[in-house]
Design an enzyme around this catalytic site. Structure first.
Site, PDB file in Angstrom:
ATOM      1  N   ASN A 132      54.174 -22.360  12.587  1.00 43.03           N
ATOM      2  CA  ASN A 132      53.928 -23.368  13.613  1.00 43.03           C
ATOM      3  C   ASN A 132      52.504 -23.355  14.159  1.00 43.03           C
ATOM      4  O   ASN A 132      52.036 -24.361  14.682  1.00 43.03           O
ATOM      5  CB  ASN A 132      54.940 -23.119  14.748  1.00 43.03           C
ATOM      6  N   TYR A 145      42.244 -33.263  11.362  1.00 40.72           N
ATOM      7  CA  TYR A 145      43.603 -32.853  11.729  1.00 40.72           C
ATOM      8  C   TYR A 145      44.616 -33.510  10.789  1.00 40.72           C
ATOM      9  O   TYR A 145      45.531 -32.852  10.270  1.00 40.72           O
ATOM     10  CB  TYR A 145      43.882 -33.235  13.179  1.00 40.72           C
ATOM     11  N   LYS A 199      47.305 -31.792   8.092  1.00 45.02           N
ATOM     12  CA  LYS A 199      48.755 -31.969   8.189  1.00 45.02           C
ATOM     13  C   LYS A 199      49.335 -32.672   6.960  1.00 45.02           C
ATOM     14  O   LYS A 199      50.462 -32.369   6.549  1.00 45.02           O
ATOM     15  CB  LYS A 199      49.097 -32.724   9.468  1.00 45.02           C
ATOM     16  N   ILE A 255      54.436 -34.429  21.564  1.00 51.52           N
ATOM     17  CA  ILE A 255      55.363 -33.531  22.255  1.00 51.52           C
ATOM     18  C   ILE A 255      54.648 -32.935  23.468  1.00 51.52           C
ATOM     19  O   ILE A 255      53.449 -32.649  23.415  1.00 51.52           O
ATOM     20  CB  ILE A 255      55.822 -32.394  21.315  1.00 51.52           C
ATOM     21  N   THR A 298      53.197 -30.462  25.184  1.00 45.99           N
ATOM     22  CA  THR A 298      52.714 -29.103  24.929  1.00 45.99           C
ATOM     23  C   THR A 298      51.319 -28.938  25.527  1.00 45.99           C
ATOM     24  O   THR A 298      50.700 -29.898  25.988  1.00 45.99           O
ATOM     25  CB  THR A 298      52.622 -28.828  23.415  1.00 45.99           C
TER      26      THR A 298
END
Length: 255
Positions: free
Chosen positions: A91, A157, A161, A190, A192
């Site tokens: 993760n 990024y 991914k 999300i 976070t």
């Protein structure tokens, strides 16, 4: 506490907060023993304390997943402590510095790719041999909806991914008959620390509201919603699923 994962061991990288912490706790609630890997000691020890509070076991191994020796040590410490490895949630990740591709630096490219892609590859490289000793296991890699679609100013990024998804598919095929299932999850936005950093200059909350509205479900996601999906992918309920990228995005990519 369900005993579905009783006596099993789950390793979570980036377990110091957010999705990683939520997933560690979700595994622990089902009886698994937990290994937390992260560079952040204080936050990781907090995760360990939370797991112990709900009656499970956990250790923290400080790890930089971009370094092969540290990842190897992480897996060795897992085996030395619990004598097995059954599940892994790879993760740990970083968004790096966002901006137009032509303005990006080689340093930022190296940091993001090393963490998000090389780190997942190194993790599986050392996790899989130990899982094979137990006759199998399950691995989930954290990708992103940025691995499925493009986002302006998120080229590096997104490349990392997309790479995670491709890597997941290839290694899943390599291990398909060996008893190890390998899947990825593709979360939308999300709640976070990473998301909070992105909105740190958004004083009035307008940008955050716009992002929430971009998800057809009408809000951004919760770490626990990703955690539950990861645990399910590792469970026997998902025994016929491998090489899959599970989208958890409130409908974002459906539009």
């Amino acid at each position: 506490m369900s005993n579905e994962f009783e006596g099993k061991v789950a390793l979570i990288t980036g377990g110091s907060s957010g999705i990683g912490r939520a997933t560690a706790i979700a595994f622990a609630k089902k009886g698994a023993k937990i290994v937390i890997a992260s560079r952040r000691e204080k936050e990781s020890e907090e995760t360990v304390a939370m797991i112990k509070e709900i009656g499970s076991e956990a250790i923290f191994v400080k790890t930089d997943i971009t370094q092969a020796t540290e990842v190897e040590n992480l897996v060795n410490q897992t085996i030395n402590t619990y004598n097995r490895l059954d599940y892994a949630f790879n993760n740990a990740g970083t968004e790096g510095i966002l901006g137009p591709s032509i303005e990006q630096t080689e340093e930022n490219w190296n940091q993001v790719i090393s963490t998000n892609l090389k780190g997942v590859w190194l993790s599986m490289k050392y996790q899989i041999p130990e899982m094979l000793k137990n006759g199998g296991g399950s691995i989930v890699n954290n990708a992103s909806i940025a691995g499925l679609i493009g986002f302006p100013n998120g080229s590096i990024y997104g490349a990392s991914k997309h790479g995670v998804i491709g890597l997941t598919k290839a290694v899943a095929l390599e291990q398909a008959t060996a008893g190890i299932r390998i899947n990825s999850v593709c979360p939308g936005v999300i709640q976070t620390d990473m998301v909070d950093r992105g909105f740190s200059q958004d004083d009035d909350g307008e940008a955050k509201a716009q992002i929430a509205a971009a998800h057809p479900i009408g809000r951004i996601g919760k770490p626990e919603e990703v955690a539950n999906a990861v645990v399910w992918l590792c469970s026997d309920a998902a025994s016929f699923i491998t090489g899959h990228s599970l989208t958890i995005d409130g409908g974002y990519t459906v539009q």
